[in-house]
Write a protein that holds these residues in place. Structure first.
Motif, short mmCIF file in Angstrom:
data_model
loop_
_atom_site.label_atom_id
_atom_site.label_comp_id
_atom_site.label_asym_id
_atom_site.label_seq_id
_atom_site.Cartn_x
_atom_site.Cartn_y
_atom_site.Cartn_z
N ASN A 150 0.85 -1.09 0.06
CA ASN A 150 0.08 -0.05 0.07
C ASN A 150 0.78 1.30 -0.10
O ASN A 150 0.27 2.37 0.19
CB ASN A 150 -0.91 0.16 1.21
CG ASN A 150 -2.12 -0.98 1.12
OD1 ASN A 150 -2.61 -1.43 -0.10
ND2 ASN A 150 -2.22 -1.66 2.15
N LYS A 153 -0.14 3.97 -2.73
CA LYS A 153 -1.53 4.52 -2.35
C LYS A 153 -1.61 5.44 -1.50
O LYS A 153 -2.18 6.48 -1.43
CB LYS A 153 -2.66 3.52 -2.16
CG LYS A 153 -2.97 2.49 -3.23
CD LYS A 153 -4.19 1.66 -3.02
CE LYS A 153 -4.67 0.75 -3.98
NZ LYS A 153 -5.42 -0.29 -3.59
N ASN A 163 -2.50 2.20 6.87
CA ASN A 163 -2.73 0.93 5.74
C ASN A 163 -1.36 0.32 5.44
O ASN A 163 -1.46 -0.76 4.71
CB ASN A 163 -3.84 1.15 4.96
CG ASN A 163 -4.94 1.64 5.12
OD1 ASN A 163 -5.77 0.83 5.92
ND2 ASN A 163 -5.40 3.05 5.14
N GLU A 179 4.21 -5.63 -1.44
CA GLU A 179 3.17 -5.92 -2.49
C GLU A 179 3.43 -7.23 -3.39
O GLU A 179 2.77 -7.72 -3.72
CB GLU A 179 3.02 -4.52 -3.18
CG GLU A 179 2.29 -3.63 -2.88
CD GLU A 179 0.96 -3.72 -2.74
OE1 GLU A 179 0.39 -4.57 -3.13
OE2 GLU A 179 0.28 -2.56 -2.21
#
Length: 531
Positions: A150, A153, A163, A179
């Motif tokens: 994340n 983002k 997050n 990721e």
């Protein structure tokens, strides 16, 4: 992760030198470096420049540290494990790690009625890495951390930092989830963007973290001991250090000095101890007396100004490149965009995997006819901008154009001094140019990123959504194969024509040993230094 590019194309020069300013009874000695710019701050997350980064890697300990071969070694980490799927890293930290808190920082905190806790914990590494990802930090090396779950983002402001795939398990255990599996993540943890930051102290500085000595606490083998505004910075041996990489030198000074030729002369004579050199004059002055490491890290290329409506035409550029017999331009042609010095996750790009336009007169003439028809022109004048150093290359290219295309194409050469060359290059006052390109790191991805739309070093004004996508994919999952594909895209689209390579030199004077740089010329480690 960009950093400070040197030579004519992107001009910055590391002139690393050391004065013999120590006595024989000082273990390791005192070293002094001449640098072409002094740090603007001492915040590792936003370290950007040779001096800033060199100081950061010596006054801070990361989870890992690079050895002489550029291999990450455990530093603040006592042990670690990686999940079977390669996505989750669990780090067990050494206990009793401490920050060095200078008296100025103690006084600053006391004025705020706060006592600084010197313990270095998993929370500090989590906060430091998170800072490297947050958009407000504007960390130059954010891309190193973009593989964390994340991170992209959060960096774009689409998610909150809670997050992120970063979890503090306990005081000395940190868990990071990615990721995607990558071979280069441990390298990211050796770099300043991943260094620890005490959140309470950071907040106490109220936006001034790292700007002055009193706003700096660090956990490395050295600490920031003195800042002489506009003149020098000194780091000193941290006698309180209890980590795994204790320092031998008493101190290291960074002094503002931009005369590379004089520095080379001093290294040759033994008055100075080490340095990086790229100018031909300095390398010639250096001679072969000092111990030297040759770095084939400068690429010389013919580049096109894509802001020019005529040269923006792909067929025209293809024609101009296809009619150049590179063997008549140079005896040792560079066959790829990126010189062999640069690597992806420690691996060089396979030259055989890079595709380029071949020398073919028929193809060149057909492409030129097509381009002239598209542009509705009958003839064209193309000028090559260069310095005296590359005048012979430019004339050889023009000779190919005149011989293989004919009277419809008029090639000219404009030779100017380096300062004027740089001015014209950056202001876009050129058709084509022959220039040199290099980085202060060995990262092939960074080198290729210079040609993306938003790169401040994209003097070609190249604007390709497809190329930007290719580089984004390369950054997300860096492999030598993806780098070769990016190079092939540039070459097949005639964005530039590689001509040759040149060398930088990393040199030591007599009796200096133990100091090394790893992968990146700003990753200079002094803790083993002796003379």
């Amino acid at each position: 992760m960009l950093k400070k590019i040197l030579c004519v194309f992107i001009s910055i020069l590391l002139i690393t030198t050391c004065l013999s300013a120590c006595t024989d009874d000082e273990e390791g000695g005192t070293f002094n470096l001449a640098v072409n710019e002094l740090p603007e701050h001492f915040d590792p997350q936003i370290a950007d420049g040779v001096a800033e980064r060199a100081i950061a890697v010596n006054i801070f300990d990361g989870l890992f540290k690079l050895d002489e071969n550029g291999t990450p070694q455990k530093c603040a980490v006592k042990d670690y494990k990686i999940s079977d799927d390669g996505l989750t890293y669990t780090f067990t930290l050494h206990e009793n790690m401490k920050y060095f808190v200078p008296s100025s920082a103690k006084s600053f905190a006391e004025d705020k009625e706060v006592t600084i806790t010197a313990d270095v914990t998993a929370e500090d590494f989590a906060f430091g890495i998170t800072r490297g990802i947050l958009p407000e930090t504007q960390a130059p090396d954010y891309e190193l951390l973009s593989v964390i779950k994340n991170a992209e983002k959060v960096h774009k402001g689409e998610m909150g930092k809670e997050n992120l795939g970063i979890r503090v398990v306990d005081t000395h255990t940190l868990e990071i989830t990615l990721e995607r599996k990558t071979d280069g993540f441990l390298y990211a943890l050796t770099q300043p963007v991943s260094y620890p930051c005490d959140e309470e102290f950071f907040n106490l500085t109220a936006g001034r973290y790292g700007l002055e000595r009193k706003y700096v606490i660090s956990n490395g083998a050295f600490y920031l001991s003195a800042v002489n505004e506009g003149k020098s910075v000194r780091i000193w041996n941290n006698s309180e250090y209890n980590g795994t990489f204790s320092a031998l030198p008493q101190s290291v000074g960074f002094y503002l000095n931009t005369d590379e030729f004089a520095v080379a002369k001093s290294v040759r004579k033994g008055d100075y101890d080490l340095g990086f050199f790229s100018s031909a004059e300095a390398i010639e002055e250096l001679g072969r007396k000092p111990t030297q490491q040759i770095l084939e890290n400068i690429g010389v290329s013919l580049v096109f100004n894509m802001a020019d409506e005529t040269l923006k035409n792909n067929d025209l550029r293809t024609g101009l490149v296809s009619c150049i017999d590179i063997s008549t331009v140079t005896e040792n042609p560079l066959k790829t965009v990126v010189p062999s010095y640069y690597k992806v996750n420690g691996k060089p790009v396979d030259e055989s995997a890079v595709e380029s336009l071949s020398y073919n007169i028929d193809t060149a003439r057909n492409k030129m006819i097509k381009a002239f028809d598209e542009l509705k022109i009958d003839n064209l004048t193309v000028d090559i901008l260069c310095t005296e150093k590359y005048e012979a290359y430019a004339k050889a290219v023009v000779s190919c154009w005149q011989k293989n295309i004919g009277v419809e194409l008029n090639g000219t050469v404009t030779v100017c001094e380096e300062a004027d060359f740089n001015k014209k290059l950056y202001s876009g006052e050129f058709d084509t140019a022959i220039c040199s390109m290099t980085l202060d790191s060995d990262n092939a991805t960074e080198y290729l990123s210079m040609f993306t739309k938003d790169s401040s070093y994209n003097v070609l004004n190249y604007n390709s959504a497809e190329y930007d996508r290719i580089i984004k994919d390369l950054k997300a999952n860096p492999t030598a194969e993806k780098a070769a594909y990016a190079e092939s895209y540039l070459l097949k689209n005639a964005v530039l024509l590689p001509i040759s390579t040149e060398n930088s030199v990393f040199a030591f004077a007599k009796d200096v040993n133990g100091i090394y740089f790893a992968g990146d010329s700003s990753n200079i480690y002094f803790y083993k230094g002796q003379k």
